[in-house]
Design a protein around this motif. Structure first.
Motif, mmCIF file in Angstrom:
data_model
loop_
_atom_site.group_PDB
_atom_site.id
_atom_site.type_symbol
_atom_site.label_atom_id
_atom_site.label_comp_id
_atom_site.label_asym_id
_atom_site.label_seq_id
_atom_site.Cartn_x
_atom_site.Cartn_y
_atom_site.Cartn_z
ATOM 1 N N ASN A 153 -17.336 4.294 -7.720
ATOM 2 C CA ASN A 153 -17.023 5.687 -8.034
ATOM 3 C C ASN A 153 -15.546 6.023 -7.848
ATOM 4 O OD1 ASN A 153 -19.779 6.147 -8.513
ATOM 5 N ND2 ASN A 153 -20.124 6.517 -6.343
ATOM 6 N N PHE A 154 -14.796 5.108 -7.263
ATOM 7 C CA PHE A 154 -13.388 5.327 -6.960
ATOM 8 C C PHE A 154 -12.519 4.952 -8.160
ATOM 9 C CE2 PHE A 154 -9.321 3.642 -5.315
ATOM 10 C CZ PHE A 154 -8.864 4.744 -4.618
ATOM 11 N N ALA A 155 -11.545 5.802 -8.441
ATOM 12 C CA ALA A 155 -10.623 5.533 -9.550
ATOM 13 C C ALA A 155 -9.253 6.104 -9.224
ATOM 14 C CB ALA A 155 -11.156 6.152 -10.845
ATOM 15 N N LEU A 156 -8.278 5.682 -9.988
ATOM 16 C CA LEU A 156 -6.935 6.238 -9.899
ATOM 17 C C LEU A 156 -6.686 7.144 -11.082
ATOM 18 C CD1 LEU A 156 -4.797 3.080 -9.012
ATOM 19 C CD2 LEU A 156 -5.940 4.680 -7.458
ATOM 20 N N LEU A 157 -5.985 8.216 -10.831
ATOM 21 C CA LEU A 157 -5.420 9.041 -11.896
ATOM 22 C C LEU A 157 -3.937 8.727 -11.886
ATOM 23 C CD1 LEU A 157 -5.016 11.262 -13.975
ATOM 24 C CD2 LEU A 157 -5.141 12.932 -12.116
ATOM 25 N N LEU A 158 -3.459 8.108 -12.952
ATOM 26 C CA LEU A 158 -2.046 7.795 -13.095
ATOM 27 C C LEU A 158 -1.454 8.740 -14.130
ATOM 28 C CD1 LEU A 158 -2.242 3.895 -13.211
ATOM 29 C CD2 LEU A 158 -1.812 5.369 -11.233
ATOM 30 N N VAL A 159 -0.349 9.368 -13.774
ATOM 31 C CA VAL A 159 0.315 10.294 -14.681
ATOM 32 C C VAL A 159 1.715 9.769 -14.959
ATOM 33 C CG1 VAL A 159 1.097 12.662 -15.068
ATOM 34 C CG2 VAL A 159 -0.967 12.237 -13.695
ATOM 35 N N THR A 160 1.967 9.427 -16.214
ATOM 36 C CA THR A 160 3.302 9.023 -16.631
ATOM 37 C C THR A 160 4.041 10.301 -17.024
ATOM 38 O OG1 THR A 160 2.466 6.907 -17.428
ATOM 39 C CG2 THR A 160 4.639 7.604 -18.229
ATOM 40 N N VAL A 161 5.077 10.623 -16.257
ATOM 41 C CA VAL A 161 5.803 11.872 -16.462
ATOM 42 C C VAL A 161 6.779 11.713 -17.629
ATOM 43 C CG1 VAL A 161 7.346 13.568 -15.422
ATOM 44 C CG2 VAL A 161 5.576 12.468 -14.027
#
Length: 189
Positions: A153-161
């Protein structure tokens, strides 16, 4: 007061690095906004100035994870009240569920934090107020074996700015700059 774009960029990098590393830092918990205008406070876990990537932890079952998927526009708002400084980031978010970065983030998280991913999916309705955790883990730190089912259930949210909107509030007059792929420019506040 900062007068050059180089100084502003260095300030942004320093503040976002501090935000990720200092739990009690002013910018540690920014507001993340998805394309459907849903906003939530999240904990910044890492900032990579070279790739311009923000990292957050999230539940892969959360509605935002489905909305963001492999790529969607996002906004992230950081604010330091004492410094009177706001940094608005616009970019593309993506949810990552597997791979070395996810494994490393999972391994670096304490068991007490990882237990959140043992519970019901975020947003499930209930007839009473509750955490959604299994009763045996209310206020209890599970061991590694008990946490095995939580990992999926664990994930990363990666945001490329893709752009920064740097806004400094000042009695003598506010200052605002935009830094993006097209360059940098001053704009009126």
């Amino acid at each position: 007061m900062m007068e050059t774009f180089e100084a502003i960029r260095a300030d942004i990098d320093r503040r976002l690095t501090d935000a990720a590393e200092k739990r009690h830092g002013a910018m540690h918990t920014p507001v993340v906004v998805t394309a459907d205008a849903d906003a939530r406070v999240m904990v910044l876990r890492a900032w990579d100035p070279e790739s311009r990537t923000l990292r957050f932890h999230t539940d892969a079952r959360a509605p935002k994870a489905g909305l963001i998927g492999d790529g969607a526009p996002l906004g992230v708002l950081f604010y330091d009240r004492e410094a009177k400084l706001q940094i608005r980031c616009r970019g593309t978010g993506r949810i990552v569920r597997n791979g070395p970065a996810v494994d490393a983030a999972w391994a670096a998280s304490p068991n007490f934090a990882r237990r959140c991913y043992l519970g019901e999916a975020p947003g499930m309705e209930s007839g009473e107020p509750k955490s959604g955790l299994p009763p045996e883990f209310e206020g209890v730190e599970p061991d590694e074996e008990q946490l095995l089912p939580a990992r999926e259930n664990f994930a990363l949210l990666l945001v490329t700015v893709e752009s920064f909107d740097w806004f400094f509030l000042a009695h003598k007059g506010h200052r605002r700059a935009i830094l993006d792929r097209e360059g940098a420019r001053w704009v009126t506040p």
